[in-house]
Design a protein around this motif. Structure first.
Motif, PDB file in Angstrom:
ATOM      1  N   GLY A   1     -11.969   3.793   2.175  1.00 13.26           N
ATOM      2  CA  GLY A   1     -10.717   3.224   1.686  1.00 13.26           C
ATOM      3  C   GLY A   1     -10.843   2.688   0.280  1.00 13.26           C
ATOM      4  O   GLY A   1     -10.006   2.964  -0.587  1.00 13.26           O
ATOM      5  N   GLU A   2     -11.900   1.925   0.017  1.00 16.26           N
ATOM      6  CA  GLU A   2     -12.111   1.345  -1.315  1.00 16.26           C
ATOM      7  C   GLU A   2     -12.346   2.428  -2.353  1.00 16.26           C
ATOM      8  O   GLU A   2     -11.759   2.424  -3.432  1.00 16.26           O
ATOM      9  CB  GLU A   2     -13.299   0.384  -1.276  1.00 16.26           C
ATOM     10  CG  GLU A   2     -13.556  -0.348  -2.586  1.00 16.26           C
ATOM     11  CD  GLU A   2     -12.467  -1.347  -2.894  1.00 16.26           C
ATOM     12  OE1 GLU A   2     -12.266  -1.647  -4.081  1.00 16.26           O
ATOM     13  OE2 GLU A   2     -11.804  -1.845  -1.954  1.00 16.26           O
TER      14      GLU A   2
ATOM     15  N   ILE B   1     -17.688   5.691   6.146  1.00 14.78           N
ATOM     16  CA  ILE B   1     -17.382   4.460   6.849  1.00 14.78           C
ATOM     17  C   ILE B   1     -18.624   4.070   7.636  1.00 14.78           C
ATOM     18  O   ILE B   1     -19.419   4.937   8.024  1.00 14.78           O
ATOM     19  CB  ILE B   1     -16.157   4.597   7.786  1.00 14.78           C
ATOM     20  CG1 ILE B   1     -16.429   5.616   8.888  1.00 14.78           C
ATOM     21  CG2 ILE B   1     -14.917   4.989   6.991  1.00 14.78           C
ATOM     22  CD1 ILE B   1     -15.312   5.704   9.925  1.00 14.78           C
TER      23      ILE B   1
ATOM     24  N   ILE C   1      -1.767   7.118  -3.121  1.00 16.64           N
ATOM     25  CA  ILE C   1      -3.049   7.543  -2.541  1.00 16.64           C
ATOM     26  C   ILE C   1      -3.084   9.054  -2.378  1.00 16.64           C
ATOM     27  O   ILE C   1      -4.111   9.693  -2.640  1.00 16.64           O
ATOM     28  CB  ILE C   1      -3.275   6.828  -1.192  1.00 16.64           C
ATOM     29  CG1 ILE C   1      -3.448   5.321  -1.445  1.00 16.64           C
ATOM     30  CG2 ILE C   1      -4.494   7.395  -0.469  1.00 16.64           C
ATOM     31  CD1 ILE C   1      -3.541   4.485  -0.197  1.00 16.64           C
TER      32      ILE C   1
ATOM     33  N   TYR D   1     -15.542   0.011   5.636  1.00 18.96           N
ATOM     34  CA  TYR D   1     -14.850   1.288   5.447  1.00 18.96           C
ATOM     35  C   TYR D   1     -14.758   1.599   3.949  1.00 18.96           C
ATOM     36  O   TYR D   1     -13.701   1.464   3.327  1.00 18.96           O
ATOM     37  CB  TYR D   1     -13.461   1.231   6.085  1.00 18.96           C
ATOM     38  CG  TYR D   1     -13.507   0.921   7.569  1.00 18.96           C
ATOM     39  CD1 TYR D   1     -13.571   1.952   8.494  1.00 18.96           C
ATOM     40  CD2 TYR D   1     -13.516  -0.392   8.033  1.00 18.96           C
ATOM     41  CE1 TYR D   1     -13.634   1.685   9.862  1.00 18.96           C
ATOM     42  CE2 TYR D   1     -13.591  -0.668   9.389  1.00 18.96           C
ATOM     43  CZ  TYR D   1     -13.643   0.374  10.295  1.00 18.96           C
ATOM     44  OH  TYR D   1     -13.721   0.108  11.645  1.00 18.96           O
TER      45      TYR D   1
ATOM     46  N   ALA E   1      -8.773   4.819  -2.476  1.00 21.74           N
ATOM     47  CA  ALA E   1      -7.512   4.155  -2.833  1.00 21.74           C
ATOM     48  C   ALA E   1      -7.618   3.407  -4.154  1.00 21.74           C
ATOM     49  O   ALA E   1      -6.654   3.352  -4.921  1.00 21.74           O
ATOM     50  CB  ALA E   1      -7.093   3.198  -1.715  1.00 21.74           C
TER      51      ALA E   1
ATOM     52  N   VAL F   1       0.876  -1.178   0.000  1.00 20.51           N
ATOM     53  CA  VAL F   1       0.000   0.000   0.000  1.00 20.51           C
ATOM     54  C   VAL F   1       0.908   1.220   0.000  1.00 20.51           C
ATOM     55  O   VAL F   1       1.553   1.531   1.009  1.00 20.51           O
ATOM     56  CB  VAL F   1      -0.943   0.013   1.223  1.00 20.51           C
ATOM     57  CG1 VAL F   1      -1.835   1.244   1.178  1.00 20.51           C
ATOM     58  CG2 VAL F   1      -1.787  -1.244   1.255  1.00 20.51           C
TER      59      VAL F   1
END
Length: 255
Positions: A174-175, A160, A144, A171, A178, A139
């Motif tokens: 994040g998906e 979230i 990002i 969450y 990112a 990661v």
């Protein structure tokens, strides 16, 4: 208790000394290719199963659809990384055959090499390699940060969802950022998703062709034994599911 349905397999058994007697590049590749294809097939089965959850989520709250979409793409990213790894493995094996002066081994690549090169040279493979290196395998914060900086101010909100049981929390922030926000268009997401499934199926065929070639070349007297087993259905793919089109893009999740 109802017995599981019966499935027919053809079993080939290999003794350690048989593998040791092979040219080293082929002994290693039989094992490596089998190891890699197992991972691809397991995650492919799981990915195809998630198509059902996407279908169930349609018509539900958009947030619920987002939960299913996230699960699907986590599996797709894993498959994408394994597909890239397999193509690299095949190319490395061809190089090993060349270095060993293995004319016999290179006959396999005379037939299948152009297909491997075409898959590797596909621009989406380059994208899949980036996703593997900067999101799945590692990661990378810089990637990002760049994605966040490029997001239009009018992009939809991300969230979230906390549940009293931590394992049920989701969450999506994040998906959505990112992964999804790094694509330029929803069409690019669809192209990558389709590439993942089509490449994995092509790799399955490539591995099968190699194993048949190995048996014919090095074990011509070895005969497969037909056996019948009753594995739990969760351990095997569903042929009806495997024939479905991907249908995995959820455009309302794209930016």
């Amino acid at each position: 208790m109802t017995a599981h349905p019966e499935h027919q397999f053809v079993e080939f058994m290999f003794e350690p000394d048989e593998l040791k007697a092979l040219p080293k590049q082929h002994a290693a590749y039989i094992v490596a290719s089998s190891f890699a294809i197992n991972e691809i097939m397991v995650f492919l089965r799981l990915t195809l199963l998630t198509l059902n959850s996407l279908g169930v989520a349609k018509g539900e709250d958009e947030r619920v659809a987002g939960f299913a979409f996230m699960q699907d793409h986590i599996l797709l990213r894993t498959l994408s990384a394994r597909a890239v790894e397999y193509l690299k493995l095949a190319k490395d094996h061809r190089t090993a055959c060349k270095r060993a002066g293995d004319a016999q081994g290179l006959t396999f690549f005379d037939v299948h090499g152009p297909k491997i090169d075409a898959m590797w040279d596909d621009p989406i493979t380059t994208l899949a390699l980036e996703i593997r290196n900067k999101l799945t395998g590692h990661v990378v914060l810089e990637r990002i940060r760049d994605t966040i900086a490029k997001m239009p101010d009018e992009s939809r909100r991300v969230g979230i969802y906390l549940h009293e049981k931590d394992g049920n929390s989701v969450y999506l922030l994040g998906e959505d950022i990112a992964h999804i926000a790094a694509f330029d268009t929803s069409e690019q997401i669809e192209d990558w998703s389709d590439w993942v499934l089509s490449t994995c199926r092509a790799i399955q065929s490539l591995h099968s062709a190699y194993m048949i070639w190995v048996i014919e070349q090095f074990f011509p007297a070895k005969m497969g034994q037909e056996i019948r087993l009753r594995p739990d259905p969760r351990l095997l793919g569903n042929s009806r599911m495997a024939s479905r089109s991907s249908g995995i893009s959820h455009t309302s999740r794209s930016h």
